[in-house]
Motif scaffolding. Structure first.
Motif, PDB file in Angstrom:
ATOM      1  N   GLY A 193      -3.703   4.913  -3.546  1.00  0.00           N
ATOM      2  CA  GLY A 193      -4.278   3.649  -3.097  1.00  0.00           C
ATOM      3  C   GLY A 193      -5.490   3.833  -2.214  1.00  0.00           C
ATOM      4  N   MET A 194      -5.495   3.107  -1.083  1.00  0.00           N
ATOM      5  CA  MET A 194      -6.580   3.265  -0.107  1.00  0.00           C
ATOM      6  C   MET A 194      -5.948   3.763   1.188  1.00  0.00           C
ATOM      7  N   PRO A 195      -5.940   5.089   1.360  1.00  0.00           N
ATOM      8  CA  PRO A 195      -5.123   5.701   2.409  1.00  0.00           C
ATOM      9  C   PRO A 195      -5.405   5.215   3.826  1.00  0.00           C
ATOM     10  N   THR A 196      -6.645   4.851   4.121  1.00  0.00           N
ATOM     11  CA  THR A 196      -6.978   4.562   5.519  1.00  0.00           C
ATOM     12  C   THR A 196      -7.134   3.076   5.788  1.00  0.00           C
ATOM     13  N   TRP A 197      -6.595   2.257   4.901  1.00  0.00           N
ATOM     14  CA  TRP A 197      -6.727   0.814   5.076  1.00  0.00           C
ATOM     15  C   TRP A 197      -5.348   0.186   5.199  1.00  0.00           C
ATOM     16  N   THR A 198      -5.334  -1.109   5.456  1.00  0.00           N
ATOM     17  CA  THR A 198      -4.044  -1.735   5.794  1.00  0.00           C
ATOM     18  C   THR A 198      -3.528  -2.652   4.692  1.00  0.00           C
ATOM     19  N   GLY A 199      -2.264  -2.990   4.788  1.00  0.00           N
ATOM     20  CA  GLY A 199      -1.656  -3.879   3.803  1.00  0.00           C
ATOM     21  C   GLY A 199      -0.204  -4.160   4.150  1.00  0.00           C
ATOM     22  N   GLN A 200       0.382  -5.079   3.393  1.00  0.00           N
ATOM     23  CA  GLN A 200       1.800  -5.427   3.593  1.00  0.00           C
ATOM     24  C   GLN A 200       2.508  -5.434   2.245  1.00  0.00           C
ATOM     25  N   GLY A 201       2.336  -4.362   1.513  1.00  0.00           N
ATOM     26  CA  GLY A 201       2.835  -4.347   0.138  1.00  0.00           C
ATOM     27  C   GLY A 201       4.229  -3.790  -0.049  1.00  0.00           C
ATOM     28  N   GLU A 202       4.890  -3.379   1.038  1.00  0.00           N
ATOM     29  CA  GLU A 202       6.155  -2.648   0.843  1.00  0.00           C
ATOM     30  C   GLU A 202       7.405  -3.402   1.281  1.00  0.00           C
ATOM     31  N   LEU A 203       7.287  -4.690   1.548  1.00  0.00           N
ATOM     32  CA  LEU A 203       8.477  -5.418   2.002  1.00  0.00           C
ATOM     33  C   LEU A 203       9.569  -5.420   0.931  1.00  0.00           C
ATOM     34  N   GLN A 204       9.195  -5.835  -0.276  1.00  0.00           N
ATOM     35  CA  GLN A 204      10.210  -5.894  -1.338  1.00  0.00           C
ATOM     36  C   GLN A 204      10.671  -4.493  -1.732  1.00  0.00           C
ATOM     37  N   PHE A 205       9.756  -3.533  -1.647  1.00  0.00           N
ATOM     38  CA  PHE A 205      10.120  -2.138  -1.945  1.00  0.00           C
ATOM     39  C   PHE A 205      11.199  -1.665  -0.963  1.00  0.00           C
ATOM     40  N   ALA A 206      10.973  -1.931   0.314  1.00  0.00           N
ATOM     41  CA  ALA A 206      11.943  -1.490   1.325  1.00  0.00           C
ATOM     42  C   ALA A 206      13.285  -2.183   1.134  1.00  0.00           C
TER      43      ALA A 206
END
Ligand SMILES: Cc1ncc(C[n+]2csc(CCOP(=O)(O)OP(=O)(O)O)c2C)c(N)n1
Ligand code: SF4
Lengths: 287, 579
Positions: free
Chosen positions: B309-322
């Protein structure tokens, strides 16, 4: 206090291994070795891999963990760091710790934790009913190699040597007294001990039988071999064919991964207080 | 000025990030509120690095779009950021890089040329020290005494010796003097007096997690390096000796989680930290923690995926994954801090919850939270911490007849007592196969079902202590934002902006996400007419979760998945669009 014997580890479960399986000999030797070393049910920790070998757990009354296929060594290292006074032994298979978990063996050897790893080396994946394992010899026919294995087998001894294990030995499941002795030495060694055990799988390997091994095995120490030289150890470890050496190949003293941890100079981590005494000091870098 | 936003940009490797931190420390010590965020590509040299620092007399929750001072360490910085500058902003540049004219800008600009490179070479400094000249100049531009930054420089270079300290101070002072001498009337950016009374920390999110962890009694961490959790490693490794803990760098994340599980079985509080890719490798281990019922804390620092992905940037993509990670069914707890104080407090909570319920507990952080420098009252991090090790038995409590059942089915909350290896009479096996009360393998139908039920029943108990979302803002509002994690700050600032336009709004902010607080959320959301979901992902994962558990469907969404945090202005703009 009643003294510890092989019977001290008895549970209400009986082994489910195939009659004649080499795992019986390893199991017997381990119980004897623990008893001889005075390690009872509450005094040690066994971490088992997933495979026929790991099934031992149910007929072995001693604290233990049976984690994921291939991951016994990381769990063992975690336990050891949490409680470095506890003897920790891994019961693992050639598939478990050279296939799925190969990376962990290399890195454990490099760190040198005071852990003994016993590899049930049967050239097959027993529990999944007879596919080739990473130690399968070229030409060996298994369910996954119907025309014979083609790859160069992994040699647990040379791998351990290069990776930095400080005790390297090979035993034979058909020689309980000899194996018991090797286990005691491996467990007593302060550092990472790799003990490869040639283990006939009577069900899925009709080639490497007890007889096949007995014809070829010879004892290193009876030849006057002294296990203090890495290069010589390599030469011996590479011997395979008409003559196969067993015994201690190499032994070295090196600080263990616990000894180099500044936090582990005294009581085990598990007994240390949870509180931070100097909070102000801790926060001072953030002012 | 009550609030000034300052940016420094240039090539990677020129101390841009540390300049931001030093500026934050300087002004925090003077009683200002500060926040710094960084932007950088995933490489070590070259590429464009940027740090943005907001300094204000009053408390604030995020950056906004106004930029008042831009320090350009190269020409590219001006090309990239000149449009962000407010009218009358200061551009501090080195004429050696480029000679900027008023006509180069669409707005009125104050051009402050400082011979950064020349000053450095006059003091026989390393060329990378141009940032230090600029820092000294900045302090002058903000109307502050030089002494403020001097003490910060001293602390920053403490380990490097007196010579380095003196050189840095001299170079910063030359920058400061350059402004005082050549721009005598330049007072447009002078800050009003800072109003904070008590001491504040300047600390990033990962460090706050680290402080929380050690205050909770963390003794073992196995963390494979990965952005954005690397400063947890630095913090723990730096303090391993004095805090008597062990940090191990594992060979991979699979080893990491299995080591942490081993340490937890051994009896210590242990954790792992990683990002999405590393967590993907840990998933089988998570499931192991589930069946073994070991306490485990996982700091999952989110960044945009998939894959690298974009290693040094931010996001909230892992809620459902977790929530869904791991084969088989087992309980877990998921927390997500929205700011620095929550990062600390929720980490402390995570360890207690993990021990109390013998489950894996997630702290969902992200690059923005973890790598931004925040300020927060020191007292928040000093408070007494209560530790609850749950049903961890003492050796003397164990029955001598060997009847102890580590996985006893007789529980009121699904949680059985736990012994530690080595305890007399506490024998059990931590078995990844389905097992009986002592850990022996079982495939008996009734026993297997009872064990599965026992584990899952913890969710009911956990739900009782689970946190309801926090409501910020006005009761009767036209607009109700729904969000989780670190979008909290920008939304709170957006609410202020909306308020100034006469629009009342509130925020329902989730820090406790799983097990989902269904009852409380239903109560909170049902009466609301206009719900707006704000998330840094493409699929509105929180909205999905809310719908799954409450049936309430949120149709208005402000989603962003470009690796950047939202600005309050963007939220307001996007709100207006949907009106
Ligand atoms: C992740 C994962 N992959 C595959 C398996 C299936 N599996 C169970 S045991 C085993 C191989 C065991 O071989 P070995 O370690 O040599 O043990 P043995 O049965 O020969 O004692 C495999 C592949 C598993 N349990 N987990
Ligand atoms: S399959 Fe082979 S290894 Fe497994 S129990 Fe039978 S003989 Fe032993």
């Amino acid at each position: 206090m009643p003294s510890i014997t092989a019977d001290s580890f008895k549970t209400s479960f009986l082994p489910t291994w195939c009659p004649g399986c080499g795992d019986f000999g390893i199991w017997m030797s381990l119980k004897n070795a623990l008893a001889n070393l005075g390690i009872g049910s509450d005094d040690g920790f066994l971490v088992y891999g997933i495979g026929c070998h790991g099934n031992m757990q149910d007929w072995m009354k001693i604290y233990g963990a049976r984690g994921l296929h291939g991951r016994a060594l990381p769990v063992a290292q975690g336990i050891k760091l949490a409680n470095h006074k506890l003897p920790v032994i891994c019961i693992t298979g050639d598939g478990d710790c050279l296939g799925e978990g190969g990376n962990h063996l290399i890195h454990a050897a490099k760190r040198n934790p005071d852990i003994t790893v016993i590899i049930h080396d049967n050239q097959v994946y027993g529990l999944t009913t007879g596919q080739a394992s990473p130690t399968a010899q070229p030409g060996f026919k298994t369910k996954s190699t119907p025309t014979g294995a083609t790859d160069t087998p992994i040699n647990p001894l040379t791998l351990g040597l290069t990776a930095g294990a400080t005790f390297i030995a090979r035993g034979f499941a058909g020689d309980t007294p000899g194996l018991t002795d090797l286990m005691q030495r491996a467990i007593s060694h302060k550092g990472f001990s790799v003990l490869d055990v040639l283990q006939p799988c009577v069900t899925f390997d009709k080639v490497h039988t007890y007889g096949w091994y007995r014809q070829r095995l010879y004892q290193l120490d009876k030849e006057g071999y002294v296990p203090d030289n890495k290069i010589k150890a390599f030469e011996k470890a590479l011997e395979w064919g008409d003559k196969i050496p067993i015994g201690i190949f190499y032994k070295e003293d090196r600080p263990t991964s616990e000894e180099v941890e500044p936090a582990l100079t005294g009581a085990p981590l598990k007994d240390l207080p949870l509180t931070v005494s100097n909070i102000d000091g801790l926060l001072s870098e953030f002012i | 000025m009550q609030s000034v936003t300052w940016k420094m940009g240039g090539e990677a490797g020129y101390g841009i990030m540390s300049s931001g931190t030093m500026l934050c420390r300087t002004f925090s010590r003077l009683g200002y509120h500060v926040l710094a965020t960084n932007e950088y590509p995933s490489l070590i040299r070259g590429g464009h690095n940027l740090i943005t620092v907001r300094i204000a007399t009053q408390e604030f929750a995020s950056l906004n779009k106004d930029v008042h001072i831009l320090v350009a360490l190269n020409k590219e910085t001006v090309d990239l950021h000149k449009e962000e500058l407010t009218k009358g902003a200061i551009l501090l540049f080195d004429p050696k890089d480029h000679t900027w004219q008023a006509t180069d800008f669409s707005k009125e600009m104050q051009l402050v040329a400082v011979p950064l490179a020349d000053i450095v070479s006059e003091h026989k400094g390393d060329p990378v020290m141009r940032n230090t000249v600029a820092l000294g100049a900045t302090v002058a531009l903000l109307g502050t005494d030089f002494s403020a930054i001097e003490s910060v420089i001293r602390d920053q270079f403490k380990r490097k010796g007196q010579e380095v300290i003196d050189n840095n101070i001299a170079i910063a002072k030359a920058g400061y003097d350059h402004i005082k001498t050549n721009f005598t009337n330049q007072s447009s950016m002078f800050l009003s007096k800072g109003e904070k009374k008590e001491p504040f920390l300047v600390i990033n999110g990962s460090e706050a997690v680290g402080v929380g962890a050690v205050r909770a009694g963390l003794k073992f961490a196995a963390i494979y390096p990965m952005t954005p959790i690397n400063s947890v490693i630095t913090f723990l490794a730096d303090h391993a000796k004095e805090l008597q803990l062990v940090y191990k760098q594992p060979e991979d994340e699979i080893a990491g989680i299995n080591m942490a599980i081993g340490a937890s079985i051994g009896g210590v509080r242990s954790m792992v930290a990683t990002s999405g890719g590393g967590f993907a490798l840990m998933v089988e281990g998570l499931s192991l923690a589930g069946i073994l019922e070991v306490p485990l804390v996982i700091d999952l620092g989110m960044r945009p995926g998939p894959a690298t992905g974009m290693p040094t940037w931010t996001g909230q993509g892992e809620l459902q994954f977790a929530i869904h990670a791991g084969h088989g069914e087992f309980p877990r707890i998921i927390l997500a801090p929205g700011d620095i104080q929550e990062a600390y407090s929720l980490t402390v909570d995570a360890f207690n919850l993990a021990d109390r319920y013998q489950v894996p507990v997630f702290i969902l952080t992200d690059k923005y939270l973890n790598e931004s420098q925040w300020c927060a009252p020191k007292s928040h991090f000093q408070k007494d911490v209560a530790t609850n090790r749950g049903k961890l038995v003492k050796e003397e409590e164990l029955a001598t007849d060997g009847s102890f059942g580590r996985y006893s089915l007789e529980t009121d909350d699904g949680v059985s007592s736990r012994s530690l290896p080595g305890m007399k009479n506490g024998f059990y096996i931590a078995n990844s196969y389905e097992h009986d009360e002592q850990g022996y393998t079982t495939e008996l139908a009734d026993l297997a079902a009872a064990m599965a039920q026992k584990r899952l029943s913890k969710l009911v108990a956990i739900q009782k202590v689970g946190g309801a979302p926090t409501v910020y803002g006005e009761r009767d509002s036209e607009i109700t934002f729904v969000a989780w994690g670190s979008t909290k700050g920008p939304i709170l600032e957006a609410m202020k902006l909306l308020g100034s336009k006469g629009k009342k709004s509130k925020l329902i902010h989730f820090t406790w996400l799983f097990p989902f607080p269904t009852e409380e959320v239903t109560k909170l959301l049902s009466p609301v007419t206009r719900l707006v979901d704000v998330e840094l992902n493409t699929t509105a994962q929180l909205a999905f979760l809310i719908r799954e558990h409450t049936g309430i469907s949120i149709t208005e969404k402000i989603l962003q998945c470009n690796g950047r945090m939202l600005y309050p202005e963007e939220i307001v703009e996007r709100i207006s669009k949907v009106t």
